[in-house]
Design a protein around this motif. Structure first.
Motif, PDB file in Angstrom:
ATOM      1  N   GLY A 178       0.844  -1.190   0.000  1.00 20.66           N
ATOM      2  CA  GLY A 178       0.000   0.000   0.000  1.00 20.66           C
ATOM      3  C   GLY A 178       0.875   1.234   0.000  1.00 20.66           C
ATOM      4  N   ALA A 179       0.677   2.096   0.988  1.00 24.61           N
ATOM      5  CA  ALA A 179       1.488   3.304   1.103  1.00 24.61           C
ATOM      6  C   ALA A 179       2.679   3.117   2.025  1.00 24.61           C
ATOM      7  N   THR A 180       2.803   1.928   2.616  1.00 18.83           N
ATOM      8  CA  THR A 180       3.865   1.666   3.590  1.00 18.83           C
ATOM      9  C   THR A 180       5.111   1.105   2.917  1.00 18.83           C
ATOM     10  N   ILE A 181       6.231   1.752   3.157  1.00 19.08           N
ATOM     11  CA  ILE A 181       7.517   1.290   2.638  1.00 19.08           C
ATOM     12  C   ILE A 181       8.357   0.781   3.802  1.00 19.08           C
ATOM     13  N   GLU A 182       8.875  -0.437   3.642  1.00 18.64           N
ATOM     14  CA  GLU A 182       9.762  -1.019   4.651  1.00 18.64           C
ATOM     15  C   GLU A 182      11.097  -1.368   4.008  1.00 18.64           C
ATOM     16  N   LEU A 183      12.155  -1.164   4.757  1.00 16.56           N
ATOM     17  CA  LEU A 183      13.502  -1.523   4.337  1.00 16.56           C
ATOM     18  C   LEU A 183      13.984  -2.642   5.251  1.00 16.56           C
ATOM     19  N   LEU A 184      14.200  -3.813   4.665  1.00 21.74           N
ATOM     20  CA  LEU A 184      14.434  -5.025   5.445  1.00 21.74           C
ATOM     21  C   LEU A 184      15.911  -5.379   5.479  1.00 21.74           C
ATOM     22  N   THR A 194      10.863   1.260   8.911  1.00 19.00           N
ATOM     23  CA  THR A 194       9.589   1.635   8.302  1.00 19.00           C
ATOM     24  C   THR A 194       9.608   3.123   7.986  1.00 19.00           C
ATOM     25  N   VAL A 195       9.372   3.438   6.725  1.00 23.36           N
ATOM     26  CA  VAL A 195       9.424   4.833   6.283  1.00 23.36           C
ATOM     27  C   VAL A 195       8.095   5.517   6.575  1.00 23.36           C
ATOM     28  N   ASP A 196       8.166   6.662   7.227  1.00 20.02           N
ATOM     29  CA  ASP A 196       6.988   7.480   7.491  1.00 20.02           C
ATOM     30  C   ASP A 196       6.876   8.516   6.372  1.00 20.02           C
TER      31      ASP A 196
END
Length: 217
Positions: A178-184, A194-196
């Motif tokens: 969705g609109a949530t971007i995560e860097l693992l 987690t990008v705000d």
């Protein structure tokens, strides 16, 4: 010509697709999940069979220590002159530490320039980034390695990217839901970032397309 079973061909194609899409091979667990195996051990048995047949090489101690050897085997049948002429090489700037708020390819960040064979990488890179830290250890990206990076402005889930978050530049696996971007990270000692979108200044600086073990201190 290597004779493989249908299942071995399926796994080999899966490895090739993962490398094409992300620049890195899949883990045993990812292979097992994709093909419906009950455990990663089943994937390991097939990988060992592929290694015995010379289709891949396995590096012990890393979860993604799988390397295709078809290109290397083909090269072994060529005439003795293996090194391509210098005209086939490309010059890549090596980026070291990146100052806050400045472009990643700013002159002050470039530590050296290397002439490299573009055939080493899954896609043509634009620069080399000197890796700092161990957050991607389990994918075989270690502190001090030189990551070959292609400039991009978008990425697919699962790809390894160079990302800028506020004043920091980091190498992580990209995931967007969705609109949530995560860097693992690829190391359990590190946390997911987690990008705000409202608070963070976020940008993709590039896609990892290969790796060189560093000889630069």
């Amino acid at each position: 010509m290597i004779k493989l079973t249908p299942r071995q061909e399926q796994i080999l194609n899966l490895i090739k697709e993962a490398i094409d899409n992300t620049g890195f091979p899949p883990t045993r667990a990812e292979i097992a999940q994709e093909l419906g195996f009950k455990s990663a051990n089943a994937a390991e048995e097939h990988l060992q069979a592929l290694a015995r047949k010379g289709a891949i090489e396995i590096s012990p101690g890393t979860s993604r220590g799988i390397r295709l050897v078809g290109q290397k085997d083909a090269a072994a049948n060529e005439p003795a002159m293996q090194m391509p002429p210098p005209s086939n090489f490309m010059s890549l700037p090596l980026v070291g530490r990146v100052a806050a708020g400045s472009p990643i390819l700013a002159t002050e960040h470039v530590e050296a320039t290397f002439s490299v064979d573009p055939a080493m990488f899954s896609a043509k890179p634009d620069y080399l980034l000197k890796v700092r830290g161990w957050s991607m250890r389990d994918v075989g990206i270690n502190d001090g390695d030189l990551l070959a990076v292609k400039k991009i402005d978008s990425a697919k889930n699962g790809q390894i990217v160079v990302a800028r978050i506020n004043d920091d530049v980091t190498v992580k696996r990209y995931r967007k839901t969705g609109a949530t971007i995560e860097l693992l990270p690829e190391n359990p000692d590190f946390k997911v970032i987690t990008v705000d979108p409202e608070a963070d200044d976020f940008a993709l600086e590039g896609l990892a397309v290969g790796l060189m073990r560093s000889w630069v201190n």
